[in-house]
Write an enzyme that holds these catalytic residues in place. Structure first.
Site, PDB file in Angstrom:
ATOM      1  N   CYS A 269       0.708  -1.247  -0.053  1.00  0.00           N
ATOM      2  CA  CYS A 269      -0.044  -0.105  -0.001  1.00  0.00           C
ATOM      3  C   CYS A 269       0.822   1.226  -0.059  1.00  0.00           C
ATOM      4  CB  CYS A 269      -1.032   0.177   1.135  1.00  0.00           C
ATOM      5  SG  CYS A 269      -1.897  -1.535   1.525  1.00  0.00           S
TER       6      CYS A 269
HETATM    7  N1  CO8 Z   1     -21.374  -9.091   1.236  1.00  0.00           N
HETATM    8  C1  CO8 Z   1     -22.093  -9.058   2.576  1.00  0.00           C
HETATM    9  N2  CO8 Z   1     -21.370  -9.240   3.786  1.00  0.00           N
HETATM   10  C2  CO8 Z   1     -20.050  -9.491   3.812  1.00  0.00           C
HETATM   11  C3  CO8 Z   1     -19.380  -9.238   2.639  1.00  0.00           C
HETATM   12  C4  CO8 Z   1     -19.920  -9.256   1.398  1.00  0.00           C
HETATM   13  N3  CO8 Z   1     -19.222  -8.811   0.279  1.00  0.00           N
HETATM   14  N4  CO8 Z   1     -18.240  -9.422   3.058  1.00  0.00           N
HETATM   15  C5  CO8 Z   1     -17.994  -9.710   4.278  1.00  0.00           C
HETATM   16  N5  CO8 Z   1     -19.353  -9.890   4.714  1.00  0.00           N
HETATM   17  C6  CO8 Z   1     -19.748 -10.117   5.949  1.00  0.00           C
HETATM   18  C7  CO8 Z   1     -18.620 -10.877   6.874  1.00  0.00           C
HETATM   19  O1  CO8 Z   1     -18.437 -12.107   6.626  1.00  0.00           O
HETATM   20  C8  CO8 Z   1     -19.149 -10.607   8.438  1.00  0.00           C
HETATM   21  O2  CO8 Z   1     -20.238 -11.415   8.583  1.00  0.00           O
HETATM   22  P1  CO8 Z   1     -20.229 -11.935  10.065  1.00  0.00           P
HETATM   23  O3  CO8 Z   1     -20.529 -10.662  10.932  1.00  0.00           O
HETATM   24  O4  CO8 Z   1     -21.358 -12.860  10.202  1.00  0.00           O
HETATM   25  O5  CO8 Z   1     -18.932 -12.645  10.439  1.00  0.00           O
HETATM   26  C9  CO8 Z   1     -19.855  -9.220   8.122  1.00  0.00           C
HETATM   27  O6  CO8 Z   1     -20.085  -8.984   6.686  1.00  0.00           O
HETATM   28  C10 CO8 Z   1     -18.930  -8.098   8.608  1.00  0.00           C
HETATM   29  O7  CO8 Z   1     -17.696  -8.363   8.137  1.00  0.00           O
HETATM   30  P2  CO8 Z   1     -16.327  -7.521   8.475  1.00  0.00           P
HETATM   31  O8  CO8 Z   1     -16.120  -7.173   9.967  1.00  0.00           O
HETATM   32  O9  CO8 Z   1     -15.227  -8.005   7.955  1.00  0.00           O
HETATM   33  O10 CO8 Z   1     -16.920  -6.105   7.746  1.00  0.00           O
HETATM   34  P3  CO8 Z   1     -15.987  -4.447   8.002  1.00  0.00           P
HETATM   35  O11 CO8 Z   1     -17.235  -3.617   8.374  1.00  0.00           O
HETATM   36  O12 CO8 Z   1     -14.680  -4.597   8.709  1.00  0.00           O
HETATM   37  O13 CO8 Z   1     -15.658  -4.310   6.338  1.00  0.00           O
HETATM   38  C11 CO8 Z   1     -13.722  -4.330   5.056  1.00  0.00           C
HETATM   39  C12 CO8 Z   1     -14.770  -5.181   5.623  1.00  0.00           C
HETATM   40  C13 CO8 Z   1     -14.617  -3.269   3.873  1.00  0.00           C
HETATM   41  C14 CO8 Z   1     -12.888  -5.219   4.332  1.00  0.00           C
HETATM   42  C15 CO8 Z   1     -13.081  -3.608   6.040  1.00  0.00           C
HETATM   43  O14 CO8 Z   1     -12.642  -4.043   7.262  1.00  0.00           O
HETATM   44  C16 CO8 Z   1     -11.835  -2.770   5.472  1.00  0.00           C
HETATM   45  O15 CO8 Z   1     -11.790  -1.988   4.561  1.00  0.00           O
HETATM   46  N6  CO8 Z   1     -10.722  -2.599   6.349  1.00  0.00           N
HETATM   47  C17 CO8 Z   1      -9.605  -1.996   6.148  1.00  0.00           C
HETATM   48  C18 CO8 Z   1      -8.696  -2.954   5.315  1.00  0.00           C
HETATM   49  C19 CO8 Z   1      -7.541  -2.150   4.497  1.00  0.00           C
HETATM   50  O16 CO8 Z   1      -7.119  -1.092   4.741  1.00  0.00           O
HETATM   51  N7  CO8 Z   1      -6.776  -2.916   3.902  1.00  0.00           N
HETATM   52  C20 CO8 Z   1      -5.567  -2.747   3.099  1.00  0.00           C
HETATM   53  C21 CO8 Z   1      -5.806  -3.379   2.012  1.00  0.00           C
HETATM   54  S1  CO8 Z   1      -4.368  -3.647   1.213  1.00  0.00           S
HETATM   55  C22 CO8 Z   1      -3.855  -2.348   0.235  1.00  0.00           C
HETATM   56  O17 CO8 Z   1      -4.574  -1.171   0.276  1.00  0.00           O
HETATM   57  C23 CO8 Z   1      -2.736  -2.362  -1.083  1.00  0.00           C
HETATM   58  C24 CO8 Z   1      -1.842  -3.626  -0.821  1.00  0.00           C
HETATM   59  C25 CO8 Z   1      -1.981  -4.758  -1.539  1.00  0.00           C
HETATM   60  C26 CO8 Z   1      -2.710  -4.614  -3.215  1.00  0.00           C
HETATM   61  C27 CO8 Z   1      -3.350  -5.952  -3.422  1.00  0.00           C
HETATM   62  C28 CO8 Z   1      -4.118  -5.960  -4.696  1.00  0.00           C
HETATM   63  C29 CO8 Z   1      -4.722  -7.436  -4.853  1.00  0.00           C
END
Ligand code: CO8
Length: 378
Positions: free
Chosen positions: A161
């Site tokens: 990132c």
């Molecule tokens: N639809 C419906 N429900 C879903 C979905 C979906 N698509 N996805 C997950 N759920 C469910 C989960 O299973 C969970 O269900 P349960 O409560 O029953 O277990 C519920 O929704 C809540 O899930 P989460 O707690 O995981 O939900 P969040 O509110 O945390 O949202 C996010 C998930 C959006 C992923 C959030 O946590 C997020 O964005 N976090 C930050 C992550 C971040 O910044 N990551 C950095 C990424 S890496 C980067 O930026 C670049 C480097 C690498 C590049 C790679 C390229 C391929």
């Protein structure tokens, strides 16, 4: 590193390549749900026996509320929405053809060079900084250098990132030390080939893009406006919460080379909770080291991974909700474009700043890594 010597280093131009194709949340969710339904039917017996996990449907509402992402640009839609494939289709290019990453990097580079009023003859270093390079050697940066007919040296660097900001730090260091006089820093973030489109937790996150920046000394800059880099600051802390296990050792590992752990995967909630306060503290400390307060900053160009995360970071930094436009969002249209996110935000949202205005580019995420640059408009 603080720009204390008389030598001032500036960003004199930026550029972007935005893919021509878009996938909306609605399209992505429809294909994922069709795939999940097919998977559940085909594995009904194992799901009933508890040996295979049922796939639950994805939802547009969840994606938008949890991330702020509404659509993403992709190099190609081909294959991504095909429930029998669930990954993009990129025909392999021959050894005498331009690579995909060089191709998109060159488009962004040309725009940045035009903006800076620079030709290939002016540039003497090319840095490609991205979350992935499509081959280890020869470097994509050297391929771009050759295609643009640039003298000097070029190299690739990774940094997930924070690749783009860390790449700008290296450009700054090279200009400061005198090992280069004009640097082209390119971020060809072609990430859809690494997305697990079969995983509802992450299938919606990423999009493709390329960004580029030209950096030089203030004394050589001929652009009508530029940004002086007042200071750079980087931080890393090891975490496996965002991870990809793909690499050159796979050939010797005797494991499934395309397994889920060889693609992008993360514990998104943990990342959200752990990285946000670290990023906020980093921003405050970096500004403090220059005797600046967050209120002195006209614009924050933040990493674009999650809208709620950016709102939380900015609230923590400013001590209040951000006014409109303080930290512009591009991830609603671009999705998470890996390290290019903060550079897209900078490129698209800096023209209204006035001479003397302070801005800050800040990336945060995998590694963990945080990288920032404090800028002043000239
Ligand atoms: N639809 C419906 N429900 C879903 C979905 C979906 N698509 N996805 C997950 N759920 C469910 C989960 O299973 C969970 O269900 P349960 O409560 O029953 O277990 C519920 O929704 C809540 O899930 P989460 O707690 O995981 O939900 P969040 O509110 O945390 O949202 C996010 C998930 C959006 C992923 C959030 O946590 C997020 O964005 N976090 C930050 C992550 C971040 O910044 N990551 C950095 C990424 S890496 C980067 O930026 C670049 C480097 C690498 C590049 C790679 C390229 C391929």
């Amino acid at each position: 590193m603080v720009n204390s010597s008389a030598q001032k280093i500036v960003i004199s131009g930026s550029g972007i390549w935005t893919p021509p194709e878009v996938i909306t949340n609605e399209e992505l969710v429809e294909s994922y749900n069709a795939y999940a339904e097919k998977f559940n039917t085909e594995h009904a017996a194992q799901i009933a026996a508890g040996t295979v996990e049922e796939k639950y449907p994805s939802s547009v509402r969840f994606i938008e509320k949890a991330s702020g992402i509404k659509a993403r640009y992709v190099y190609t839609r081909e294959g991504i929405l095909d429930t029998g494939r669930m990954r993009p289709s990129f025909p392999e290019r021959k050894e005498d053809e331009l690579s995909y990453q060089a191709e998109i990097g060159i488009s962004a580079a040309r725009e940045a060079m035009n903006a800076a009023g620079r030709t290939a003859a002016d540039i003497d270093a090319v840095i490609v900084a991205a979350a992935y390079t499509q081959r280890p050697y020869p470097a994509i940066a050297i391929e771009i250098q050759e295609a643009l007919d640039i003298d000097g040296f070029a190299f690739d660097m990774l940094g997930a990132c924070s690749a783009a900001t860390f790449g700008l730090h290296r450009a700054y260091d090279a200009l400061k030390s005198g090992s280069a006089k004009c640097v082209l820093a390119v971020n060809p973030e072609l990430v859809t080939p690494q997305v697990n489109f079969c995983d509802r937790d992450s299938h919606f996150i990423f999009g493709d893009v390329a960004t580029a920046i030209v950096m030089e000394r203030l004394e050589t800059c001929t652009a009508s406006s530029c940004y002086e880099i007042l200071s750079t600051k980087a931080l890393t802390r090891f975490s496996s919460n965002i991870r990809c296990n793909f690499g050159h050792m796979i050939y010797a590992h005797d494991v499934e080379p395309f397994g889920w752990d060889k693609l992008f995967h993360q514990s998104g909630r943990k990342v959200f909770e752990e990285v946000s306060p670290v990023a906020a503290r980093h921003i405050r400390e970096h500004l403090g080291s220059l005797d600046l307060t967050p209120d002195d900053v006209r614009r924050f160009w933040l990493h674009q991974a999650n809208l709620n995360m950016n709102n939380m970071v900015i609230k923590e930094v400013l001590g209040r909700e951000a006014e409109n436009g303080v930290a512009p969002t591009v991830l609603d249209r671009y999705g998470n474009a890996a390290s290019a996110g903060s550079i897209i935000a900078f490129h698209l949202h800096n023209s209204d700043l006035e001479k003397g205005d302070i801005g800050m580019i800040c990336s945060f995420g995998a590694g963990y890594s945080v990288g920032s640059l404090v800028l002043e408009k000239h």
